[in-house]
Scaffold this active site. Structure first.
Site, PDB file in Angstrom:
ATOM      1  N   TYR A  53     -10.881 -16.821   1.909  1.00 47.00           N
ATOM      2  CA  TYR A  53      -9.663 -16.113   2.314  1.00 47.00           C
ATOM      3  C   TYR A  53      -8.502 -17.096   2.480  1.00 47.00           C
ATOM      4  CZ  TYR A  53     -12.446 -11.905   3.291  1.00 47.00           C
ATOM      5  OH  TYR A  53     -13.265 -10.810   3.194  1.00 47.00           O
ATOM      6  N   SER A 215     -12.874  -1.766   3.386  1.00 46.79           N
ATOM      7  CA  SER A 215     -11.905  -0.849   2.780  1.00 46.79           C
ATOM      8  C   SER A 215     -12.099   0.578   3.282  1.00 46.79           C
ATOM      9  CB  SER A 215     -12.005  -0.870   1.243  1.00 46.79           C
ATOM     10  OG  SER A 215     -10.871  -0.255   0.649  1.00 46.79           O
ATOM     11  N   LEU A 217     -10.034   2.673   4.359  1.00 50.61           N
ATOM     12  CA  LEU A 217      -8.979   3.579   3.894  1.00 50.61           C
ATOM     13  C   LEU A 217      -8.888   3.590   2.372  1.00 50.61           C
ATOM     14  CD1 LEU A 217      -6.074   2.919   6.434  1.00 50.61           C
ATOM     15  CD2 LEU A 217      -8.135   4.317   6.676  1.00 50.61           C
ATOM     16  N   GLY A 219      -8.239   1.252   0.138  1.00 53.08           N
ATOM     17  CA  GLY A 219      -7.028   0.622  -0.381  1.00 53.08           C
ATOM     18  C   GLY A 219      -5.762   1.382  -0.059  1.00 53.08           C
ATOM     19  N   GLY A 220      -5.776   2.156   1.044  1.00 52.77           N
ATOM     20  CA  GLY A 220      -4.599   2.914   1.460  1.00 52.77           C
ATOM     21  C   GLY A 220      -4.612   4.357   1.004  1.00 52.77           C
ATOM     22  N   LEU A 222      -6.506   6.743   1.796  1.00 49.95           N
ATOM     23  CA  LEU A 222      -6.788   7.671   2.886  1.00 49.95           C
ATOM     24  C   LEU A 222      -5.848   7.485   4.069  1.00 49.95           C
ATOM     25  CD1 LEU A 222     -10.695   7.375   2.785  1.00 49.95           C
ATOM     26  CD2 LEU A 222      -9.284   9.210   1.820  1.00 49.95           C
ATOM     27  N   GLY A 223      -4.773   6.754   3.857  1.00 51.58           N
ATOM     28  CA  GLY A 223      -3.852   6.457   4.947  1.00 51.58           C
ATOM     29  C   GLY A 223      -2.570   7.265   4.926  1.00 51.58           C
TER      30      GLY A 223
END
Length: 329
Positions: A53, A215, A217, A219-220, A222-223
């Site tokens: 990372y 993950s 969500l 990758g977004g 579900l956001g």
């Protein structure tokens, strides 16, 4: 914060896991430290990272940010269940030597020493295999892990992105060697991606592993991505944008957002709360870029989803069904 045990260990961990992937690339060190302080104060004590990372030329930067946070004192290190990962080649493109990656005993030995230095600690609580290594014998991997446990440099081993059969293989071999084996599995698992329910989650439950979904969500997706487009002109990007090009996926996401709007609920918080209802799940990984995003995630822990709502969510995002029955025609 509600607590549970991490797989077949005595470790008590919060129902959310702090993912640190954004620390360095998107969130600077000062803000990263603020988020870690807030997470610990709220009861999140399992912090997840990886040696790679920071990415690109900054590989290892995220571990350094965490290490600098530990160095501030205040019993920060003692309060945290620290998890990191090994697999990636940590050299630059010109320095990518063949024995400087994956899960050979040589690379595991090198990688753990480098992570300990960056993290400014003398041990790692959960050392995870970031991916499957098809070329290294399982016995060699466990031999390297056993040495590290005996040296006190790690406490437990976990996996990430392992299929069900690999979880079984790894733990069967560990059992023959008299070792504990894997105690956790990080897998892609959320309302929109439920294939883990076919084999990965059942294998984890059978062998006593804690399931740590990444993950949550998707990758977004579900956001509240469609609502954000409509209300703020903020277009989806990355995985969300790719997924929404499918008419069927867009219809699913729209139905999901409409349902939660009817109940006055936030999509991202419901997606996290749904995962907390799933059998075998220790806690989903949340990777906040800001303190506000962390606060939203924390609200999900206290959110109780009714049986009626859970059934409606299943109707929009149906799972594969229980194994082994779901395998039958």
């Amino acid at each position: 914060m509600k607590y549970t045990q991490l797989g077949r260990t005595g470790l008590k961990v919060g129902r959310l896991v702090l993912g640190t992937m954004n620390f360095g690339p998107q969130t600077d060190e000062t803000d990263s430290h603020t988020i870690m302080d807030a997470a610990l104060d709220a009861g999140i004590n399992l912090f997840d990272t990886a040696n790679v990372y920071g990415w690109g030329e900054n590989k290892g930067r995220t571990e350094e940010i965490i290490g600098n946070w530990f160095a501030k004192g205040g019993d920060r290190r003692d309060k945290v269940v620290l998890a990191t990962k090994v697999y990636a080649n940590m050299g630059t493109e010109d320095e990518a030597w063949p024995n400087h990656d994956k899960l050979s005993a040589l690379n595991i030995r090198r990688a753990v020493e480098a992570s300990l230095k960056r993290l400014r600690t003398d041990h790692i609580d959960l050392y995870q295999f970031h991916h499957v290594d098809r070329n290294t014998p399982v016995e060699e991997i466990w031999q390297a892990i056993d040495v590290l446990i005996q040296q006190g440099k790690i406490l437990y081993a976990g996996s990430s992105n392992f299929p069900g059969w690999k979880i079984a293989q790894a733990n069967e071999r560990a059992g023959r060697l008299g070792m504990v084996g894997l105690v956790s599995e990080q897998c892609l698992y959320n309302l929109a991606e439920r294939r883990a329910e076919m084999e990965v989650v059942p294998a984890a439950q059978e062998y006593g592993l804690g399931v740590i979904p990444w993950s949550p969500l998707h990758g977004g997706l579900l956001g509240g991505v469609i609502k954000k487009e409509v209300e703020g002109g903020r277009r989806a990007s990355g995985r969300s944008a790719d997924a929404l090009t499918s008419t069927s996926v867009r219809a699913q996401v729209q139905a999901y957002e409409d349902l939660l709007d009817k109940h006055g609920l936030e999509p991202g918080e419901v997606a996290l709360a749904w995962l907390l209802t799933r059998p075998g799940v220790t806690g989903p990984i949340v990777g906040p870029r800001t303190a506000e995003q962390l606060a939203s995630a924390l609200r999900a822990v206290e959110l109780e989803l009714s049986e009626e709502l859970l059934a409606e969510l299943d109707g929009i995002f149906p799972g594969p069904g229980p194994a082994p029955e779901a395998f039958a025609w």
